[in-house]
Design a protein around this motif. Structure first.
Motif, PDB file in Angstrom:
ATOM      1  N   LEU A 172       0.800  -1.223   0.000  1.00 53.77           N
ATOM      2  CA  LEU A 172       0.000   0.000   0.000  1.00 53.77           C
ATOM      3  C   LEU A 172       0.831   1.271   0.000  1.00 53.77           C
ATOM      4  O   LEU A 172       0.285   2.363   0.193  1.00 53.77           O
ATOM      5  N   ASP A 173       2.146   1.148  -0.217  1.00 57.80           N
ATOM      6  CA  ASP A 173       2.963   2.362  -0.219  1.00 57.80           C
ATOM      7  C   ASP A 173       2.726   3.193  -1.482  1.00 57.80           C
ATOM      8  O   ASP A 173       3.066   4.372  -1.535  1.00 57.80           O
ATOM      9  N   LYS A 174       2.120   2.585  -2.503  1.00 55.23           N
ATOM     10  CA  LYS A 174       1.782   3.310  -3.728  1.00 55.23           C
ATOM     11  C   LYS A 174       0.416   2.817  -4.189  1.00 55.23           C
ATOM     12  O   LYS A 174       0.232   1.643  -4.464  1.00 55.23           O
ATOM     13  N   ILE A 175      -0.569   3.736  -4.247  1.00 52.32           N
ATOM     14  CA  ILE A 175      -1.932   3.375  -4.588  1.00 52.32           C
ATOM     15  C   ILE A 175      -2.201   3.736  -6.049  1.00 52.32           C
ATOM     16  O   ILE A 175      -1.852   4.816  -6.525  1.00 52.32           O
ATOM     17  N   LYS A 176      -2.852   2.807  -6.763  1.00 56.96           N
ATOM     18  CA  LYS A 176      -3.187   3.024  -8.166  1.00 56.96           C
ATOM     19  C   LYS A 176      -4.701   3.207  -8.320  1.00 56.96           C
ATOM     20  O   LYS A 176      -5.484   2.700  -7.513  1.00 56.96           O
ATOM     21  N   ILE A 177      -5.090   3.925  -9.367  1.00 55.52           N
ATOM     22  CA  ILE A 177      -6.493   4.105  -9.729  1.00 55.52           C
ATOM     23  C   ILE A 177      -6.665   3.623 -11.164  1.00 55.52           C
ATOM     24  O   ILE A 177      -6.012   4.119 -12.081  1.00 55.52           O
ATOM     25  N   ASP A 178      -7.545   2.638 -11.372  1.00 59.92           N
ATOM     26  CA  ASP A 178      -7.867   2.161 -12.716  1.00 59.92           C
ATOM     27  C   ASP A 178      -9.241   2.687 -13.110  1.00 59.92           C
ATOM     28  O   ASP A 178     -10.197   2.632 -12.314  1.00 59.92           O
ATOM     29  N   PHE A 179      -9.366   3.189 -14.336  1.00 61.11           N
ATOM     30  CA  PHE A 179     -10.664   3.647 -14.828  1.00 61.11           C
ATOM     31  C   PHE A 179     -10.735   3.416 -16.334  1.00 61.11           C
ATOM     32  O   PHE A 179      -9.722   3.163 -16.999  1.00 61.11           O
ATOM     33  N   THR A 180     -11.948   3.484 -16.874  1.00 61.26           N
ATOM     34  CA  THR A 180     -12.161   3.277 -18.308  1.00 61.26           C
ATOM     35  C   THR A 180     -12.812   4.509 -18.917  1.00 61.26           C
ATOM     36  O   THR A 180     -13.561   5.235 -18.254  1.00 61.26           O
ATOM     37  N   LEU A 181     -12.523   4.718 -20.209  1.00 60.77           N
ATOM     38  CA  LEU A 181     -13.083   5.826 -20.980  1.00 60.77           C
ATOM     39  C   LEU A 181     -13.511   5.323 -22.346  1.00 60.77           C
ATOM     40  O   LEU A 181     -12.884   4.406 -22.890  1.00 60.77           O
ATOM     41  N   PRO A 182     -14.556   5.902 -22.943  1.00 58.20           N
ATOM     42  CA  PRO A 182     -14.884   5.559 -24.329  1.00 58.20           C
ATOM     43  C   PRO A 182     -13.703   5.868 -25.243  1.00 58.20           C
ATOM     44  O   PRO A 182     -12.947   6.812 -25.014  1.00 58.20           O
ATOM     45  N   GLU A 183     -13.550   5.065 -26.282  1.00 56.55           N
ATOM     46  CA  GLU A 183     -12.375   5.171 -27.141  1.00 56.55           C
ATOM     47  C   GLU A 183     -12.260   6.517 -27.851  1.00 56.55           C
ATOM     48  O   GLU A 183     -11.171   6.924 -28.245  1.00 56.55           O
ATOM     49  N   ASN A 184     -13.385   7.263 -28.005  1.00 58.55           N
ATOM     50  CA  ASN A 184     -13.303   8.549 -28.689  1.00 58.55           C
ATOM     51  C   ASN A 184     -12.615   9.611 -27.841  1.00 58.55           C
ATOM     52  O   ASN A 184     -12.340  10.714 -28.310  1.00 58.55           O
ATOM     53  N   TYR A 185     -12.316   9.284 -26.570  1.00 63.30           N
ATOM     54  CA  TYR A 185     -11.583  10.211 -25.709  1.00 63.30           C
ATOM     55  C   TYR A 185     -10.091   9.879 -25.651  1.00 63.30           C
ATOM     56  O   TYR A 185      -9.384  10.384 -24.777  1.00 63.30           O
ATOM     57  N   ASN A 186      -9.615   9.051 -26.557  1.00 66.23           N
ATOM     58  CA  ASN A 186      -8.213   8.637 -26.488  1.00 66.23           C
ATOM     59  C   ASN A 186      -7.247   9.799 -26.691  1.00 66.23           C
ATOM     60  O   ASN A 186      -6.097   9.745 -26.257  1.00 66.23           O
ATOM     61  N   THR A 187      -7.707  10.875 -27.320  1.00 70.92           N
ATOM     62  CA  THR A 187      -6.811  12.011 -27.568  1.00 70.92           C
ATOM     63  C   THR A 187      -6.544  12.833 -26.314  1.00 70.92           C
ATOM     64  O   THR A 187      -5.574  13.582 -26.273  1.00 70.92           O
TER      65      THR A 187
END
Length: 348
Positions: free
Chosen positions: A185-200
């Motif tokens: 737990l010394d480094k916490i990550k956040i995973d999330f998803t976005l629609p592919e049209n926001y890849n830019t």
């Protein structure tokens, strides 16, 4: 059906239609509230759902089957890498190693004698090779049993916090049993998803805002460290991983992630609840010359209560926001008041 019967039915239909028109006239025009469409600044912030992930996470499972003879699970406490968490009974393997060592000792002596005889041509080369091969076989057996003994010892693969104990001392376990979990737990990550049209708008090293608790006033910041190169086929979403710069939310927690999609822009916004969904299109009701006019529209970015109209509505159009259900195409309407978006949000 006879001609006379047909005439009776037709007359009945005309009477019903006339009665319906009379009721509509007697009811009067529908009373509606409107807003005047006008471009306004909207914040170009994309919102996504995220999940808190530990830097490292492992389920501690035994690699071999057997009875637990030692269990050391300090629940909720920090342990260093290599700490012995559990041991499985290895008495049979130890006995096999002892037996192989005795056989190896005899084989080594035999090889030494055969080597001396071979030097004076007192032994065939093939006999010496057989003895040498037998000695190497016993060494391989010892290495094999030692590898099995090593698997009976379960150690912490990295330094971290141990979770709750799932088994008891003396239990018979296999690879399907979870002894405990360990998380870093010394480094916490956040995973999330976005629609592919926001890849830019997703860039390596960029920052996003994270809200762990809706009651908290301040947001946390996270840095983008990885982007899944392949779009998920089922949802057409991109998976993004960030590292939290501060704060210690619990792994598995739900968070809101906010990404700045660029500078603010001008757009026509209308309340979401005044849009009429259809099988093929979305519609809005406009007031033109005192009558209701239904138009097909296209939508863009969304806010909490409003949505952007990208096609179908022009600046200056009168958009019906209340009384939508009572309006009929080309029927007269009575405008009760002209509202603003701020007034509509305040009444919700």
């Amino acid at each position: 059906m006879t001609f006379s019967t047909f005439m009776v039915v037709a007359c009945k239909d005309k009477k019903q239609e006339a009665a319906t028109k009379d009721r509509q006239k007697s009811a009067g025009p529908a009373v509606v509230d409107i807003i005047v469409a006008a471009p306004q600044s909207i914040s170009n912030i994309v919102e996504a759902n995220g999940t808190v992930v530990a830097n490292e996470y492992v389920e501690l499972r035994p690699e071999v089957t057997g009875r637990l003879i030692y269990l050391n699970v300090p629940e909720g406490k920090f342990v260093n890498k290599g700490t012995v968490i559990a041991r499985i009974n290895d008495a049979d393997l130890q006995a096999q190693i002892a037996k192989s060592k005795v056989q190896l000792d005899l084989a080594e002596k035999t090889v030494d004698r055969y080597k001396q005889l071979l030097a004076v041509n007192g032994l065939n080369q093939s006999d010496y090779d057989v003895a040498l091969n037998q000695m190497n076989g016993y060494k391989a057996d010892i290495a094999y049993y030692q590898a099995l003994i090593d698997k009976t010892v379960i150690k912490a693969p990295f330094s971290g916090i141990v979770g709750l104990r799932q088994v008891s001392p003396g239990a018979y376990v296999s690879s399907t049993n979870i002894i405990a979990t360990i998380q870093q737990l010394d480094k916490i990550k956040i995973d999330f998803t976005l629609p592919e049209n926001y890849n830019t708008i997703i860039k390596m090293g960029g920052t996003v805002r994270v809200k762990v608790d809706e009651n908290e006033q301040s947001d946390l910041k996270a840095t983008i460290i990885a982007i899944e190169p392949q779009v998920t086929a089922a949802t057409r979403n991109l998976k993004v991983r960030t590292v939290l710069q501060n704060g210690k939310p619990n792994p598995g927690a739900f968070v809101k992630v906010y990404i700045n999609a660029g500078t603010d822009k001008k757009a026509i916004m209308v309340p979401t609840n005044c849009i009429i969904p259809d099988d093929k299109n979305k519609q809005l009701v406009l007031v033109k010359n005192g009558h209701a006019s239904f138009v097909n529209i296209e939508t863009g970015d969304r806010e909490a209560s409003n949505v952007e109209i990208t096609k179908g509505v022009n600046p200056g159009d009168s958009v019906v926001v209340t009384g939508v259900l009572f309006a009929r195409p080309k029927s007269p309407v009575h405008v009760r008041s002209v509202k603003t978006l701020d007034q509509l949000v305040a009444t919700q």
